[in-house]
Motif scaffolding. Structure first.
Motif, PDB file in Angstrom:
ATOM      1  N   VAL A  19       0.852  -1.189   0.000  1.00 35.32           N
ATOM      2  CA  VAL A  19       0.000   0.000   0.000  1.00 35.32           C
ATOM      3  C   VAL A  19       0.888   1.239   0.000  1.00 35.32           C
ATOM      4  CG1 VAL A  19      -0.158   0.102   2.532  1.00 35.32           C
ATOM      5  CG2 VAL A  19      -1.975   1.106   1.135  1.00 35.32           C
ATOM      6  N   THR A  20       0.400   2.297  -0.644  1.00 38.05           N
ATOM      7  CA  THR A  20       1.132   3.562  -0.694  1.00 38.05           C
ATOM      8  C   THR A  20       0.275   4.681  -0.125  1.00 38.05           C
ATOM      9  OG1 THR A  20       2.427   2.887  -2.628  1.00 38.05           O
ATOM     10  CG2 THR A  20       2.286   5.243  -2.181  1.00 38.05           C
ATOM     11  N   LEU A  21       0.832   5.391   0.835  1.00 32.27           N
ATOM     12  CA  LEU A  21       0.152   6.534   1.446  1.00 32.27           C
ATOM     13  C   LEU A  21       0.758   7.819   0.882  1.00 32.27           C
ATOM     14  CD1 LEU A  21       0.075   5.353   5.181  1.00 32.27           C
ATOM     15  CD2 LEU A  21      -1.452   4.739   3.291  1.00 32.27           C
ATOM     16  N   SER A  22      -0.099   8.759   0.527  1.00 31.05           N
ATOM     17  CA  SER A  22       0.348   9.982  -0.144  1.00 31.05           C
ATOM     18  C   SER A  22       0.565  11.126   0.838  1.00 31.05           C
ATOM     19  CB  SER A  22      -0.684  10.405  -1.183  1.00 31.05           C
ATOM     20  OG  SER A  22      -0.857   9.404  -2.147  1.00 31.05           O
ATOM     21  N   CYS A  23       1.506  11.983   0.487  1.00 29.66           N
ATOM     22  CA  CYS A  23       1.776  13.187   1.271  1.00 29.66           C
ATOM     23  C   CYS A  23       2.372  14.237   0.341  1.00 29.66           C
ATOM     24  CB  CYS A  23       2.748  12.893   2.413  1.00 29.66           C
ATOM     25  SG  CYS A  23       3.314  14.360   3.317  1.00 29.66           S
ATOM     26  N   THR A  24       1.819  15.414   0.378  1.00 31.33           N
ATOM     27  CA  THR A  24       2.427  16.543  -0.335  1.00 31.33           C
ATOM     28  C   THR A  24       2.635  17.673   0.651  1.00 31.33           C
ATOM     29  OG1 THR A  24       0.275  17.410  -1.005  1.00 31.33           O
ATOM     30  CG2 THR A  24       1.391  15.947  -2.560  1.00 31.33           C
ATOM     31  N   TYR A  25       3.546  18.556   0.338  1.00 34.53           N
ATOM     32  CA  TYR A  25       3.842  19.651   1.249  1.00 34.53           C
ATOM     33  C   TYR A  25       4.141  20.911   0.448  1.00 34.53           C
ATOM     34  CZ  TYR A  25       8.542  18.179  -0.033  1.00 34.53           C
ATOM     35  OH  TYR A  25       9.654  17.830  -0.746  1.00 34.53           O
ATOM     36  N   ASP A  26       4.043  22.009   1.112  1.00 37.07           N
ATOM     37  CA  ASP A  26       4.292  23.293   0.464  1.00 37.07           C
ATOM     38  C   ASP A  26       5.334  24.040   1.281  1.00 37.07           C
ATOM     39  OD1 ASP A  26       2.401  26.312  -0.246  1.00 37.07           O
ATOM     40  OD2 ASP A  26       4.116  25.410  -1.263  1.00 37.07           O
ATOM     41  N   THR A  27       6.424  24.431   0.647  1.00 35.98           N
ATOM     42  CA  THR A  27       7.467  25.175   1.318  1.00 35.98           C
ATOM     43  C   THR A  27       8.264  25.974   0.305  1.00 35.98           C
ATOM     44  OG1 THR A  27       9.362  24.983   2.813  1.00 35.98           O
ATOM     45  CG2 THR A  27       9.130  23.279   1.143  1.00 35.98           C
ATOM     46  N   SER A  28       8.877  27.031   0.773  1.00 29.71           N
ATOM     47  CA  SER A  28       9.783  27.819  -0.061  1.00 29.71           C
ATOM     48  C   SER A  28      11.237  27.528   0.314  1.00 29.71           C
ATOM     49  CB  SER A  28       9.495  29.315   0.101  1.00 29.71           C
ATOM     50  OG  SER A  28       9.658  29.698   1.453  1.00 29.71           O
ATOM     51  N   GLU A  29      11.439  26.655   1.277  1.00 27.75           N
ATOM     52  CA  GLU A  29      12.781  26.330   1.731  1.00 27.75           C
ATOM     53  C   GLU A  29      13.378  25.236   0.852  1.00 27.75           C
ATOM     54  OE1 GLU A  29      12.254  27.243   6.479  1.00 27.75           O
ATOM     55  OE2 GLU A  29      11.798  25.226   5.737  1.00 27.75           O
ATOM     56  N   SER A  30      14.701  25.191   0.852  1.00 24.49           N
ATOM     57  CA  SER A  30      15.393  24.167   0.069  1.00 24.49           C
ATOM     58  C   SER A  30      15.974  23.070   0.956  1.00 24.49           C
ATOM     59  CB  SER A  30      16.525  24.800  -0.761  1.00 24.49           C
ATOM     60  OG  SER A  30      17.463  25.443   0.099  1.00 24.49           O
ATOM     61  N   ASP A  31      16.130  23.367   2.241  1.00 23.23           N
ATOM     62  CA  ASP A  31      16.713  22.400   3.157  1.00 23.23           C
ATOM     63  C   ASP A  31      15.719  22.103   4.273  1.00 23.23           C
ATOM     64  OD1 ASP A  31      19.816  22.184   5.096  1.00 23.23           O
ATOM     65  OD2 ASP A  31      18.531  20.653   4.179  1.00 23.23           O
ATOM     66  N   TYR A  32      15.331  20.839   4.377  1.00 29.70           N
ATOM     67  CA  TYR A  32      14.335  20.455   5.377  1.00 29.70           C
ATOM     68  C   TYR A  32      14.380  18.951   5.560  1.00 29.70           C
ATOM     69  CZ  TYR A  32      11.899  19.939   0.888  1.00 29.70           C
ATOM     70  OH  TYR A  32      11.573  19.618  -0.403  1.00 29.70           O
ATOM     71  N   TYR A  33      13.557  18.475   6.479  1.00 29.95           N
ATOM     72  CA  TYR A  33      13.468  17.052   6.766  1.00 29.95           C
ATOM     73  C   TYR A  33      12.008  16.627   6.697  1.00 29.95           C
ATOM     74  CZ  TYR A  33      18.122  17.971   8.593  1.00 29.95           C
ATOM     75  OH  TYR A  33      19.429  18.374   8.726  1.00 29.95           O
ATOM     76  N   LEU A  34      11.815  15.407   6.279  1.00 30.62           N
ATOM     77  CA  LEU A  34      10.474  14.845   6.182  1.00 30.62           C
ATOM     78  C   LEU A  34      10.415  13.543   6.960  1.00 30.62           C
ATOM     79  CD1 LEU A  34      10.023  15.477   2.367  1.00 30.62           C
ATOM     80  CD2 LEU A  34       8.800  16.670   4.191  1.00 30.62           C
ATOM     81  N   PHE A  35       9.283  13.296   7.580  1.00 35.58           N
ATOM     82  CA  PHE A  35       9.119  12.128   8.433  1.00 35.58           C
ATOM     83  C   PHE A  35       7.750  11.485   8.201  1.00 35.58           C
ATOM     84  CE2 PHE A  35      12.691  13.297  11.167  1.00 35.58           C
ATOM     85  CZ  PHE A  35      12.749  14.661  11.004  1.00 35.58           C
ATOM     86  N   TRP A  36       7.699  10.186   8.451  1.00 34.83           N
ATOM     87  CA  TRP A  36       6.437   9.477   8.620  1.00 34.83           C
ATOM     88  C   TRP A  36       6.415   8.914  10.030  1.00 34.83           C
ATOM     89  CZ3 TRP A  36       2.075   9.204   5.823  1.00 34.83           C
ATOM     90  CH2 TRP A  36       2.110   9.604   4.472  1.00 34.83           C
ATOM     91  N   TYR A  37       5.311   9.198  10.736  1.00 32.85           N
ATOM     92  CA  TYR A  37       5.085   8.649  12.058  1.00 32.85           C
ATOM     93  C   TYR A  37       3.850   7.757  12.020  1.00 32.85           C
ATOM     94  CZ  TYR A  37       8.328  11.953  14.305  1.00 32.85           C
ATOM     95  OH  TYR A  37       9.445  12.668  14.691  1.00 32.85           O
ATOM     96  N   LYS A  38       3.882   6.724  12.836  1.00 34.40           N
ATOM     97  CA  LYS A  38       2.768   5.806  13.009  1.00 34.40           C
ATOM     98  C   LYS A  38       2.189   6.018  14.393  1.00 34.40           C
ATOM     99  CE  LYS A  38       2.183   0.799  13.623  1.00 34.40           C
ATOM    100  NZ  LYS A  38       2.898  -0.496  13.572  1.00 34.40           N
ATOM    101  N   GLN A  39       0.850   6.062  14.478  1.00 34.66           N
ATOM    102  CA  GLN A  39       0.193   6.208  15.774  1.00 34.66           C
ATOM    103  C   GLN A  39      -0.825   5.089  15.952  1.00 34.66           C
ATOM    104  OE1 GLN A  39      -2.387   9.630  16.616  1.00 34.66           O
ATOM    105  NE2 GLN A  39      -1.372   9.840  18.610  1.00 34.66           N
ATOM    106  N   PRO A  40      -0.464   4.025  16.665  1.00 30.68           N
ATOM    107  CA  PRO A  40      -1.428   2.951  16.962  1.00 30.68           C
ATOM    108  C   PRO A  40      -2.408   3.420  18.028  1.00 30.68           C
ATOM    109  CG  PRO A  40       0.702   2.508  17.993  1.00 30.68           C
ATOM    110  CD  PRO A  40       0.876   3.760  17.185  1.00 30.68           C
ATOM    111  N   PRO A  41      -3.380   2.584  18.378  1.00 36.07           N
ATOM    112  CA  PRO A  41      -4.357   2.968  19.399  1.00 36.07           C
ATOM    113  C   PRO A  41      -3.729   3.359  20.739  1.00 36.07           C
ATOM    114  CG  PRO A  41      -5.149   1.079  18.192  1.00 36.07           C
ATOM    115  CD  PRO A  41      -3.733   1.323  17.724  1.00 36.07           C
ATOM    116  N   SER A  42      -2.522   2.925  20.988  1.00 39.73           N
ATOM    117  CA  SER A  42      -1.842   3.321  22.229  1.00 39.73           C
ATOM    118  C   SER A  42      -1.510   4.809  22.274  1.00 39.73           C
ATOM    119  CB  SER A  42      -0.541   2.526  22.390  1.00 39.73           C
ATOM    120  OG  SER A  42       0.387   2.878  21.369  1.00 39.73           O
ATOM    121  N   ARG A  43      -1.654   5.501  21.156  1.00 38.14           N
ATOM    122  CA  ARG A  43      -1.490   6.955  21.043  1.00 38.14           C
ATOM    123  C   ARG A  43      -0.052   7.415  20.836  1.00 38.14           C
ATOM    124  NH1 ARG A  43      -4.490   7.744  26.246  1.00 38.14           N
ATOM    125  NH2 ARG A  43      -2.444   8.420  26.936  1.00 38.14           N
ATOM    126  N   GLN A  44       0.916   6.565  21.165  1.00 38.24           N
ATOM    127  CA  GLN A  44       2.286   7.047  21.027  1.00 38.24           C
ATOM    128  C   GLN A  44       2.662   7.214  19.568  1.00 38.24           C
ATOM    129  OE1 GLN A  44       5.322   4.773  23.009  1.00 38.24           O
ATOM    130  NE2 GLN A  44       6.793   6.436  22.839  1.00 38.24           N
TER     131      GLN A  44
END
Lengths: 116, 117
Positions: A19-44
């Motif tokens: 499966v593929t999950l989509s994400c787009t972002y808008d920025t004018s910066e050239s240097d940045y970091y991107l992350f994917w986080y998972k949140q199970p029912p435990s909330r963490q």
């Protein structure tokens, strides 16, 4: 200001499929970091994978990989061989590498269901 | 500690009461963040501490919300005169302040679930 968009509120996948999950972002910066986080029912919030914007090579962590398209400002997450334990909310997040706003900016999340 | 520690895990309080939520970041992490997540919603940034710099309070929703960080480590988020709309999970996170992706990765605690009745 940066914004992060996740256009899929819910996704479903069969166990062992991909499966593929989509994400787009808008920025004018050239240097940045991107992350994917998972949140199970435990909330963490659990870090899944991360990408540095100046690296063209897509990050990979075991069954998880990303397709980072800097020009298109797209950062999708691919989960291979899906497992029941992958069911959770998934959040895409952006962080500036500059001296400005340093907090993470999150998308609205995608709820992933894994069908046995 | 090994991870970000938050307490209490769950808190039920009466409308109008004050509450304090505590966060103990990962040892050595100089940056600390508070986020709020209402039921079924995304994460809302509240406040960011970095070392001895003035905190970024731009996300605090009202003057009933405040936070402090003592000794550059433990942080307390205080909500005064709680309202029902304050019911949410309050997530704390921390990061180091080094260059590169390791220094820019933020780690979260398990959250404090606040219910205002």
């Amino acid at each position: 200001a940066q914004t992060v968009t996740q256009s899929q509120p819910e996704m479903s996948v069969q166990e062992a499929e991909t499966v593929t999950l989509s994400c787009t972002y808008d920025t004018s910066e050239s240097d940045y970091y991107l992350f994917w986080y998972k949140q199970p029912p435990s909330r963490q919030m659990i870090l899944v994978i991360r990408q540095e914007a100046y690296k063209q090579q897509n990050a990979t962590e075991n069954r998880f990989s990303v397709n980072f398209q800097k020009a298109a400002k797209s950062f999708s997450l691919k989960i291979s061989d899906s497992q029941l334990g992958d069911a959770a909310m998934y959040f895409c997040a952006y962080r500036s590498a500059g001296t400005g706003r340093r907090a993470l900016t999150f998308g609205s999340g995608t709820r992933l269901q894994v069908q046995p | 500690g090994a991870g970000v520690s938050q307490s209490p895990s769950n808190k039920v309080t009466e409308k109008g009461k004050d509450v304090e939520l505590r966060c103990d970041p990962i040892s050595g992490h100089t940056a600390l963040y508070w986020y709020r997540q209402s039921l079924g919603q995304g994460l809302e940034f509240l406040i960011y501490f970095q070392g001895n710099s003035a905190p970024d309070k731009s996300g605090l929703p009202s003057d009933r919300f405040s936070a402090e960080r003592t000794g550059g480590s433990v942080s307390t988020l205080t909500i005064q005169r709680t309202q029902q709309e304050d019911s949410a999970v309050y997530l704390c996170a921390s990061s180091s302040y080094h260059t590169g992706i390791s220094g820019n990765t933020i780690y979260f605690g398990e959250g404090s679930w606040l219910t205002v009745v």
